[in-house]
Design a protein around this motif. Structure first.
Motif, PDB file in Angstrom:
ATOM      1  N   UNK A 126       0.833  -1.204   0.000  1.00 44.98           N
ATOM      2  CA  UNK A 126       0.000   0.000   0.000  1.00 44.98           C
ATOM      3  C   UNK A 126       0.863   1.248   0.000  1.00 44.98           C
ATOM      4  N   UNK A 127       1.918   1.190   0.779  1.00 42.14           N
ATOM      5  CA  UNK A 127       2.770   2.368   0.880  1.00 42.14           C
ATOM      6  C   UNK A 127       3.527   2.665  -0.401  1.00 42.14           C
ATOM      7  N   UNK A 128       3.998   1.606  -1.048  1.00 33.28           N
ATOM      8  CA  UNK A 128       4.682   1.810  -2.323  1.00 33.28           C
ATOM      9  C   UNK A 128       3.760   2.484  -3.334  1.00 33.28           C
ATOM     10  N   UNK A 129       2.479   2.101  -3.291  1.00 32.54           N
ATOM     11  CA  UNK A 129       1.536   2.724  -4.235  1.00 32.54           C
ATOM     12  C   UNK A 129       1.341   4.203  -3.916  1.00 32.54           C
ATOM     13  N   UNK A 130       1.249   4.562  -2.638  1.00 34.28           N
ATOM     14  CA  UNK A 130       1.128   5.959  -2.269  1.00 34.28           C
ATOM     15  C   UNK A 130       2.378   6.748  -2.648  1.00 34.28           C
ATOM     16  N   UNK A 131       3.533   6.110  -2.495  1.00 31.72           N
ATOM     17  CA  UNK A 131       4.781   6.804  -2.795  1.00 31.72           C
ATOM     18  C   UNK A 131       4.946   7.097  -4.287  1.00 31.72           C
ATOM     19  N   UNK A 132       4.286   6.341  -5.118  1.00 34.89           N
ATOM     20  CA  UNK A 132       4.308   6.660  -6.551  1.00 34.89           C
ATOM     21  C   UNK A 132       3.603   7.980  -6.809  1.00 34.89           C
ATOM     22  N   UNK A 133       2.600   8.290  -5.988  1.00 32.81           N
ATOM     23  CA  UNK A 133       1.891   9.564  -6.132  1.00 32.81           C
ATOM     24  C   UNK A 133       2.656  10.703  -5.466  1.00 32.81           C
ATOM     25  N   UNK A 134       3.413  10.387  -4.404  1.00 29.91           N
ATOM     26  CA  UNK A 134       4.146  11.410  -3.657  1.00 29.91           C
ATOM     27  C   UNK A 134       5.563  10.918  -3.400  1.00 29.91           C
ATOM     28  N   UNK A 135       6.408  10.896  -4.434  1.00 33.93           N
ATOM     29  CA  UNK A 135       7.732  10.267  -4.303  1.00 33.93           C
ATOM     30  C   UNK A 135       8.675  10.965  -3.339  1.00 33.93           C
ATOM     31  N   UNK A 136       8.475  12.240  -3.036  1.00 26.15           N
ATOM     32  CA  UNK A 136       9.361  12.945  -2.124  1.00 26.15           C
ATOM     33  C   UNK A 136       8.717  13.181  -0.754  1.00 26.15           C
ATOM     34  N   UNK A 137       7.701  12.433  -0.424  1.00 30.21           N
ATOM     35  CA  UNK A 137       6.966  12.657   0.818  1.00 30.21           C
ATOM     36  C   UNK A 137       7.851  12.436   2.044  1.00 30.21           C
ATOM     37  N   UNK A 138       7.741  13.341   3.013  1.00 32.83           N
ATOM     38  CA  UNK A 138       8.390  13.160   4.300  1.00 32.83           C
ATOM     39  C   UNK A 138       7.512  12.338   5.227  1.00 32.83           C
ATOM     40  N   UNK A 139       8.012  12.064   6.429  1.00 34.12           N
ATOM     41  CA  UNK A 139       7.302  11.215   7.380  1.00 34.12           C
ATOM     42  C   UNK A 139       7.337  11.837   8.768  1.00 34.12           C
ATOM     43  N   UNK A 140       6.254  11.665   9.518  1.00 37.73           N
ATOM     44  CA  UNK A 140       6.136  12.175  10.878  1.00 37.73           C
ATOM     45  C   UNK A 140       6.897  11.243  11.810  1.00 37.73           C
ATOM     46  N   UNK A 141       7.960  11.750  12.443  1.00 40.34           N
ATOM     47  CA  UNK A 141       8.881  10.910  13.191  1.00 40.34           C
ATOM     48  C   UNK A 141       8.177  10.096  14.276  1.00 40.34           C
ATOM     49  N   UNK A 142       7.154  10.645  14.916  1.00 47.00           N
ATOM     50  CA  UNK A 142       6.486   9.932  16.005  1.00 47.00           C
ATOM     51  C   UNK A 142       5.571   8.824  15.521  1.00 47.00           C
ATOM     52  N   UNK A 143       5.223   8.848  14.236  1.00 44.52           N
ATOM     53  CA  UNK A 143       4.357   7.825  13.658  1.00 44.52           C
ATOM     54  C   UNK A 143       4.977   7.399  12.328  1.00 44.52           C
ATOM     55  N   UNK A 144       5.977   6.559  12.427  1.00 44.07           N
ATOM     56  CA  UNK A 144       6.756   6.240  11.232  1.00 44.07           C
ATOM     57  C   UNK A 144       7.207   4.787  11.269  1.00 44.07           C
ATOM     58  N   UNK A 145       7.797   4.379  10.166  1.00 44.96           N
ATOM     59  CA  UNK A 145       8.258   3.009  10.005  1.00 44.96           C
ATOM     60  C   UNK A 145       9.560   2.779  10.764  1.00 44.96           C
ATOM     61  N   UNK A 146       9.633   1.718  11.535  1.00 49.05           N
ATOM     62  CA  UNK A 146      10.867   1.363  12.230  1.00 49.05           C
ATOM     63  C   UNK A 146      12.005   1.147  11.240  1.00 49.05           C
ATOM     64  N   UNK A 147      11.668   0.645  10.069  1.00 49.40           N
ATOM     65  CA  UNK A 147      12.679   0.329   9.057  1.00 49.40           C
ATOM     66  C   UNK A 147      12.798   1.436   8.008  1.00 49.40           C
ATOM     67  N   UNK A 148      12.445   2.645   8.378  1.00 50.63           N
ATOM     68  CA  UNK A 148      12.463   3.780   7.465  1.00 50.63           C
ATOM     69  C   UNK A 148      13.802   3.918   6.737  1.00 50.63           C
ATOM     70  N   UNK A 149      13.733   3.927   5.416  1.00 58.20           N
ATOM     71  CA  UNK A 149      14.939   4.189   4.624  1.00 58.20           C
ATOM     72  C   UNK A 149      15.206   5.687   4.610  1.00 58.20           C
ATOM     73  N   UNK A 150      16.461   6.070   4.679  1.00 58.09           N
ATOM     74  CA  UNK A 150      16.859   7.471   4.615  1.00 58.09           C
ATOM     75  C   UNK A 150      16.036   8.328   5.558  1.00 58.09           C
ATOM     76  N   UNK A 151      16.015   7.869   6.804  1.00 56.54           N
ATOM     77  CA  UNK A 151      15.167   8.491   7.816  1.00 56.54           C
ATOM     78  C   UNK A 151      15.567   9.935   8.106  1.00 56.54           C
TER      79      UNK A 151
END
Length: 588
Positions: free
Chosen positions: A525-550
């Motif tokens: 699901x996330x990969x599909x969203x990222x195709x729409x928003x490829x440069x999207x940032x992430x909210x540190x308090x609610x984010x992926x433990x395995x975040x790439x380029x955090x």
């Protein structure tokens, strides 16, 4: 009042410049000792620390492993977030599949003062012991527990003090005082709201979940239900007391140690020190707060796409403003679930605002209204008033029912599924306002519906500041949070979770196959969203433990400045948390 019901998963973001990443890895290591290993403090050394802090040091143990009475109480209270928060051995999030499990620290200090915290920091630095801090214990990243650590537990530091005219220490002559509230690091947001709003008749920007700790939320950025009007908690921070790596107690603000102060405003908890007290500005209280909810089902993929497109268009035209907050959820079985809040208008005005969208739905046989869109509103000072809800809407809250518990303590019923949850996968992304343009809206709707086919997608519109008033934008720009939030119309969240997995809990078990499928669905699901928003940032308090380029995902262009502040004030990396500033190459 039905808030978050989802979790979050993987994020792959563009690389930071190589020079920044290489520079970050050059920070010197802080070689930690482990229980039972060479250099671990002796019993006599732990006892010396215990004497220094007045006997408030202990060895925490899971209550599910205690005697019969302790186990029975723990089992009876497993669904009580306040009970879990009162246990030094437990955390509100019980783990993350493939990442970490909630396990008690080796030692815990029930701190009652900044002096206690300073003693713990000096001890940890001198003996090279890992230090973790827990206030609310909601960390998705596992930063508030660790079996090889000394826990600084701030639960008892929960004093709340209102100020009619607050001036930061060292303020320049002529600085105008402001209404504010000072909060001990162990206070929860329900403590703040009860004092500031229910009894004080004002508003403080905090979190939506009532048991979240004030310090962790504010240092992580701090978005709540009404952030579209009042900005982030970080942007409302006026002053903080903290203990830095040298064991000093400092009071920082825009006039004293302004670099440290700025880094606390969204730079992440546990990066440059242990916060012991925060002071936040308070605001005039709107006349009314309220919520609006409903549910609509589509009969086909095509009709679900059309529904998604229309609600996004309607949001852009009618709701993307300071009045509205919280969620639009798009489910894997083609339902739109509306769980929104509003401020400054009444129930009639809220329902009138939605009337054109309701008419659009009712005119089309492809949609079934599972729950009609209905609003509730209250006088604003009653929005966190437990006594009011007990009398007028008990179905919306779950009080802390333990004997002697504060009568003001409750959680929203919609937040109960977060108590003890075990995360399988979770991710978030700020969606830029450009996606709401006519030429992009269809593609955005397609991305959301296709992503929801894997795992339901929530849009938290209050966690993006596009549409907020100029004062909120300006204050939030002066924080360490990723600047992408200023142009984001919403934070998209996807996720999957399972039942609690505490040490010693009877029947606790992680089904690896289920967890892996859940994580895979979230990632798809996330990969599909990222195709729409490829440069999207992430909210540190609610984010992926395995975040790439955090570094880029969490802080964007602010990371270099944060790293310089980290090096200045914590050159030995006494404070290291998973994906925290300066944690590259460290054992967190």
């Amino acid at each position: 009042m039905d808030r978050r019901t989802l979790l979050k998963a993987a994020l792959a973001l563009p690389l930071l410049p190589w020079t920044l990443k290489a520079d970050a890895f050059a920070a010197p290591p802080f070689a930690r000792v482990r229980p039972g290993g060479t250099g671990w403090p002796s019993a006599e050394q732990w006892e010396a620390l215990n004497r220094e802090v007045g006997g408030r040091l202990s060895v925490p143990a899971s209550p599910f492993l205690g005697d019969a009475t302790t186990r029975a109480e723990a089992l009876a209270q497993i669904g009580n977030a306040f009970y879990i928060g009162d246990q030094p051995a437990l955390t509100q999030t019980s783990g993350w599949f493939g990442a970490w499990d909630s396990r008690p620290s080796a030692w815990a200090l029930a701190a009652e003062s900044a002096a206690d915290v300073a003693a713990a920091v000096r001890f940890a630095r001198r003996h090279r012991v890992r230090l973790v801090v827990k206030g609310g214990g909601h960390s998705y990243q596992g930063t508030s527990c660790g079996p090889d650590s000394l826990l600084v537990w701030t639960r008892r530091m929960n004093r709340v003090e209102l100020h009619d005219a607050f001036l930061p220490a060292g303020a320049r002559p002529g600085t105008a005082p402001q209404p504010a509230v000072s909060l001990g690091a162990g206070a929860m947001w329900i403590d703040a709201y009860d004092a500031v709003t229910t009894h004080g008749g004002r508003y403080v920007q905090g979190g939506g979940c009532t048991t979240v700790g004030v310090a962790g939320l504010a240092t992580g950025g701090g978005f709540g239900s009404f952030s579209k009007r009042f900005g982030s908690a970080a942007s409302n921070l006026l002053e903080a007391e903290l203990v830095t790596a040298d064991g000093r107690i400092r009071v920082v603000n825009a006039y004293n140690d302004p670099d440290l102060f700025w880094s606390l405003k969204g730079g992440g908890g546990g990066n440059v020190g242990v916060v012991t007290r925060l002071t936040l500005r308070t605001h005039d209280l709107p006349d009314r707060f309220g919520g609006l909810s409903g549910e609509i089902a589509a009969d086909s993929d095509a009709s679900f796409l059309a529904l998604t497109h229309e609600v996004l268009r309607f949001y852009r035209e009618t709701l993307c403003n300071p009045t509205w907050g919280e969620q639009l959820r798009f489910t894997h079985d083609r339902r739109l679930v509306v769980s929104m809040v509003f401020q400054g208008i009444d129930k009639a005005a809220a329902e009138a605002a939605w009337a054109p969208f309701v008419a659009w739905v009712n005119a089309r046989p492809a949609y079934a209204v599972r729950r009609p869109l209905r609003a509730l509103d209250v006088e604003a000072r009653h929005f966190w008033d437990a006594a009011f809800f007990r009398e007028h809407a008990p179905q919306l809250i779950v009080p802390d029912g333990r004997p002697g518990a504060p009568s003001s303590h409750f959680v929203w019923k919609g937040d109960q599924d977060q108590i003890g949850w075990y995360i399988h996968g979770y991710a978030s992304a700020w969606l830029p306002s450009a996606l709401l343009r006519d030429d992009a809206l269809r593609s955005l709707a397609t991305a959301i519906t296709e992503a929801a086919g894997h795992s339901s997608v929530e849009l938290h519109v209050n966690k993006g500041l596009y549409g907020a008033p100029p004062d909120a934008i300006a204050a939030s720009r002066d924080t360490a949070t990723n600047p992408a939030v200023l142009d984001a119309f919403a934070l998209a969240i996807v996720g999957h979770s399972g039942a609690p997995n505490y040490q010693g809990l009877p029947g606790a078990h992680v089904d690896a196959a289920v967890a892996r499928r859940g994580a895979d669905d979230v990632n798809a699901a996330y990969r599909r969203l990222r195709r729409a928003a490829p440069r999207a940032g992430s909210y540190v308090s609610e984010s992926d433990y395995f975040q790439a380029d955090w570094q880029d995902a969490f802080w964007g262009t602010n990371y270099a400045r944060l790293l310089a502040i980290k090096r200045k004030h914590d050159p030995e990396r006494v404070f290291v948390v998973h994906h925290g500033v300066g944690s590259e190459g460290a054992d967190a």
